[in-house]
Design a protein around this motif. Sequence first.
Motif, PDB file in Angstrom:
ATOM      1  N   ASN A  76     -16.652 -17.017  -7.041  1.00 25.79           N
ATOM      2  CA  ASN A  76     -16.821 -16.126  -5.894  1.00 25.79           C
ATOM      3  C   ASN A  76     -16.740 -14.653  -6.267  1.00 25.79           C
ATOM      4  OD1 ASN A  76     -17.204 -18.086  -3.859  1.00 25.79           O
ATOM      5  ND2 ASN A  76     -15.041 -18.577  -3.994  1.00 25.79           N
ATOM      6  N   TRP A  77     -16.172 -14.341  -7.428  1.00 32.83           N
ATOM      7  CA  TRP A  77     -16.049 -12.937  -7.830  1.00 32.83           C
ATOM      8  C   TRP A  77     -17.410 -12.319  -8.114  1.00 32.83           C
ATOM      9  CZ3 TRP A  77     -13.300  -9.003  -7.006  1.00 32.83           C
ATOM     10  CH2 TRP A  77     -13.377  -7.883  -7.812  1.00 32.83           C
ATOM     11  N   ARG A  78     -18.381 -13.119  -8.512  1.00 31.22           N
ATOM     12  CA  ARG A  78     -19.714 -12.579  -8.796  1.00 31.22           C
ATOM     13  C   ARG A  78     -20.274 -11.823  -7.596  1.00 31.22           C
ATOM     14  NH1 ARG A  78     -21.352 -18.124 -10.839  1.00 31.22           N
ATOM     15  NH2 ARG A  78     -20.252 -18.192 -12.792  1.00 31.22           N
ATOM     16  N   PHE A  79     -20.137 -12.400  -6.418  1.00 34.68           N
ATOM     17  CA  PHE A  79     -20.590 -11.729  -5.209  1.00 34.68           C
ATOM     18  C   PHE A  79     -19.476 -10.884  -4.602  1.00 34.68           C
ATOM     19  CE2 PHE A  79     -21.005 -11.738  -0.538  1.00 34.68           C
ATOM     20  CZ  PHE A  79     -22.154 -10.968  -0.453  1.00 34.68           C
ATOM     21  N   GLY A  80     -18.256 -11.371  -4.674  1.00 29.29           N
ATOM     22  CA  GLY A  80     -17.123 -10.722  -4.034  1.00 29.29           C
ATOM     23  C   GLY A  80     -16.823  -9.338  -4.561  1.00 29.29           C
ATOM     24  N   ARG A  81     -17.150  -9.076  -5.821  1.00 24.31           N
ATOM     25  CA  ARG A  81     -16.868  -7.740  -6.360  1.00 24.31           C
ATOM     26  C   ARG A  81     -17.699  -6.684  -5.655  1.00 24.31           C
ATOM     27  NH1 ARG A  81     -19.424  -9.186 -12.137  1.00 24.31           N
ATOM     28  NH2 ARG A  81     -21.582  -9.274 -11.475  1.00 24.31           N
ATOM     29  N   PRO A 141      -4.243 -25.337  -6.166  1.00 22.88           N
ATOM     30  CA  PRO A 141      -4.103 -24.518  -7.373  1.00 22.88           C
ATOM     31  C   PRO A 141      -5.041 -24.926  -8.507  1.00 22.88           C
ATOM     32  CG  PRO A 141      -1.960 -25.137  -6.517  1.00 22.88           C
ATOM     33  CD  PRO A 141      -2.980 -25.907  -5.735  1.00 22.88           C
ATOM     34  N   ALA A 142      -5.367 -26.197  -8.599  1.00 21.66           N
ATOM     35  CA  ALA A 142      -6.219 -26.657  -9.692  1.00 21.66           C
ATOM     36  C   ALA A 142      -7.621 -26.061  -9.615  1.00 21.66           C
ATOM     37  CB  ALA A 142      -6.296 -28.186  -9.684  1.00 21.66           C
ATOM     38  N   THR A 143      -8.110 -25.806  -8.412  1.00 21.68           N
ATOM     39  CA  THR A 143      -9.466 -25.277  -8.273  1.00 21.68           C
ATOM     40  C   THR A 143      -9.493 -23.788  -7.981  1.00 21.68           C
ATOM     41  OG1 THR A 143      -9.506 -25.798  -5.920  1.00 21.68           O
ATOM     42  CG2 THR A 143     -10.325 -27.496  -7.436  1.00 21.68           C
ATOM     43  N   ALA A 144      -8.342 -23.170  -7.764  1.00 26.64           N
ATOM     44  CA  ALA A 144      -8.298 -21.756  -7.379  1.00 26.64           C
ATOM     45  C   ALA A 144      -8.936 -20.847  -8.430  1.00 26.64           C
ATOM     46  CB  ALA A 144      -6.864 -21.328  -7.097  1.00 26.64           C
ATOM     47  N   ARG A 145      -8.650 -21.098  -9.716  1.00 27.57           N
ATOM     48  CA  ARG A 145      -9.202 -20.247 -10.776  1.00 27.57           C
ATOM     49  C   ARG A 145     -10.726 -20.354 -10.825  1.00 27.57           C
ATOM     50  NH1 ARG A 145      -7.505 -22.292 -16.100  1.00 27.57           N
ATOM     51  NH2 ARG A 145      -9.273 -23.597 -15.687  1.00 27.57           N
ATOM     52  N   ASP A 146     -11.253 -21.574 -10.751  1.00 26.25           N
ATOM     53  CA  ASP A 146     -12.709 -21.744 -10.771  1.00 26.25           C
ATOM     54  C   ASP A 146     -13.366 -21.129  -9.541  1.00 26.25           C
ATOM     55  OD1 ASP A 146     -12.545 -23.100 -13.183  1.00 26.25           O
ATOM     56  OD2 ASP A 146     -12.397 -25.065 -12.218  1.00 26.25           O
TER      57      ASP A 146
END
Length: 178
Positions: free
Chosen positions: A126-131, A116-121
């Motif tokens: 990954n959203w930059r490419f994942g979107r 959980p500590a690293t999930a947000r980062d």
Amino acid sequence: GMAVLVAVGGAVAWMGFGEAGLGGVLFALAGMLPLRLVMDLGRRVAFAHHRVHTALVMDVLLMGVLLGGLGVLAATGNVTVWDGYALYGAACLLPLWLAFRPLQRGDGGFRWRVAPATARDDLRRNWRFGRWVAAGRISVNGREFGIPWLLAAFAGTAAVGFMDAAMKVVGLIFPMLT
């Protein structure tokens, strides 16, 4: 989320809004979607662990069950959209044990681990490419599910059942291409 949305649409159709039988088709689709996604996850796990033969066997098993089931349905004259989706969902369950069985040499097999500590980062990075991947999948799904809806509107649900059966036969080549 999509399965819940489709199930709500099925409930609305079941109450009399829409074509007769549409509620049952939407409920079958809502039940099939999670099973199909789990099957896809299993294939991705197999590919991630370089078990291409496992993914190929999964696809062959899936297609064998689909062709056999659709053959029986066609022989009895009962090919419908509902039957196609129900058969597809059931067929997705068969090969899953292959993907999630332990890997060779005692390396522990398939495990989930979330920090959980690293999930947000990780999500932000990954959203930059994942979107773009998500947008591509949404457009593919729109085409994949939009064409049957248009066909049902203009030619009836029986035509969609036959189209689905034909697409399954054509799909036999996809595992070989992969």
